[in-house]
Scaffold this active site. Structure first.
Site, mmCIF file in Angstrom:
data_model
loop_
_atom_site.group_PDB
_atom_site.id
_atom_site.type_symbol
_atom_site.label_atom_id
_atom_site.label_comp_id
_atom_site.label_asym_id
_atom_site.label_seq_id
_atom_site.Cartn_x
_atom_site.Cartn_y
_atom_site.Cartn_z
ATOM 1 N N PHE A 7 0.780 -1.282 -0.042
ATOM 2 C CA PHE A 7 -0.079 -0.083 0.011
ATOM 3 C C PHE A 7 0.779 1.353 0.018
ATOM 4 C CE2 PHE A 7 -2.919 -3.129 2.201
ATOM 5 C CZ PHE A 7 -3.865 -2.820 1.469
ATOM 6 N N ASP A 8 0.534 2.187 -0.835
ATOM 7 C CA ASP A 8 0.884 3.597 -0.873
ATOM 8 C C ASP A 8 0.382 4.115 0.688
ATOM 9 O OD1 ASP A 8 1.838 6.237 -1.405
ATOM 10 O OD2 ASP A 8 -0.171 6.417 -1.863
ATOM 11 N N LEU A 9 1.004 5.156 1.284
ATOM 12 C CA LEU A 9 0.416 5.637 2.600
ATOM 13 C C LEU A 9 -0.402 6.695 2.341
ATOM 14 C CD1 LEU A 9 0.528 5.505 5.503
ATOM 15 C CD2 LEU A 9 2.641 6.953 5.630
ATOM 16 N N ASP A 10 -0.025 7.942 2.085
ATOM 17 C CA ASP A 10 -0.604 9.129 1.834
ATOM 18 C C ASP A 10 -1.976 8.973 0.652
ATOM 19 O OD1 ASP A 10 0.547 10.646 3.891
ATOM 20 O OD2 ASP A 10 2.117 11.017 2.566
ATOM 21 N N VAL A 160 -0.934 -1.079 -4.308
ATOM 22 C CA VAL A 160 -2.436 -0.247 -4.342
ATOM 23 C C VAL A 160 -2.049 1.289 -4.068
ATOM 24 C CG1 VAL A 160 -4.452 -0.101 -2.957
ATOM 25 C CG2 VAL A 160 -3.511 -2.360 -3.288
#
Length: 213
Positions: A7-10, A160
């Site tokens: 996963f990307d964070l922001d 994602v």
């Protein structure tokens, strides 16, 4: 067979859209005395700070990075927001045995602080930040590093994210990709990157990943 979700964070796991915009508005408007539009600020989402300031020909990049971090942290907890569907989705993915990772362009200390605002760090096996790779998204290296640490092949992972840089990084690495429709960025540009899947909530990802397990 899918074994891991990256996963990307922001803008994907935590909602930092307003936080990032306000931080760059301060940096360009007050600190650097530059006229930069909101659209230009959005183009910086998901890009490491040093690259952003290099692109804008800032002379003392080290000072600019330090000042951005200082200001961002000073307003961090006030402006970071939670996505109400994220934790429920992460919990089920863990229960189903998927390995989970964060792959972010945000520096490690700030990334962990964001996760801890909502007690989300516990769901992730690894957290990949710019300190872990030479190249950054959309280059494949961050995704490859995450897969190596998780002990999975890229083809066994889904990347994602809310940015075309996330999708391109996943594709360049040979992973499947998934765009989040709740992005605050240019959705047309995101779809042009041709993700394999798109979702409205992390909970929807459970069905997709489970069908590919």
């Amino acid at each position: 067979m899918i074994k891991a979700i990256l996963f990307d964070l922001d803008g994907t796991i935590v909602n930092t859209n307003n936080l990032i915009v306000k931080s760059f508005e301060y940096m360009f408007g007050e600190y650097l005395k530059m006229d930069v539009s909101r659209e230009q600020i959005h183009e910086n989402f998901g890009v490491p700070l040093r690259q952003i300031f290099e692109k804008h020909n800032i002379e003392n990049i080290d000072d600019a990075v330090k000042e951005y971090i200082r200001y961002n942290l000073s307003i961090h907890d006030e402006f970071i927001e939670n996505y109400d569907h994220v934790e429920a989705g992460l919990k089920v993915l863990r229960e189903k045995g998927f390995k989970l990772a964060i792959v972010t362009s945000k520096l490690r200390d700030t990334a962990i602080r964001g996760l801890n605002c909502f007690d989300l760090e516990k769901y992730f096996d690894v957290i990949i930040t710019p300190e872990d790779s030479t190249h950054h998204k959309p280059h494949e290296e961050p995704v490859l590093v995450a897969c190596e640490k998780l002990k999975v092949q890229p083809k066994e992972a889904i990347m994602v994210g809310d940015s075309h840089n996330d999708i391109l990084s996943g594709k360049n690495a040979g992973a499947l990709t998934c765009a989040v429709k709740y992005t605050d960025l240019n959705y047309d540009l995101l779809i042009e990157s041709n993700p394999d899947f798109s979702i409205d909530t992390i909970e929807e990802l459970v069905e997709i990943a489970s069908a590919l397990k």
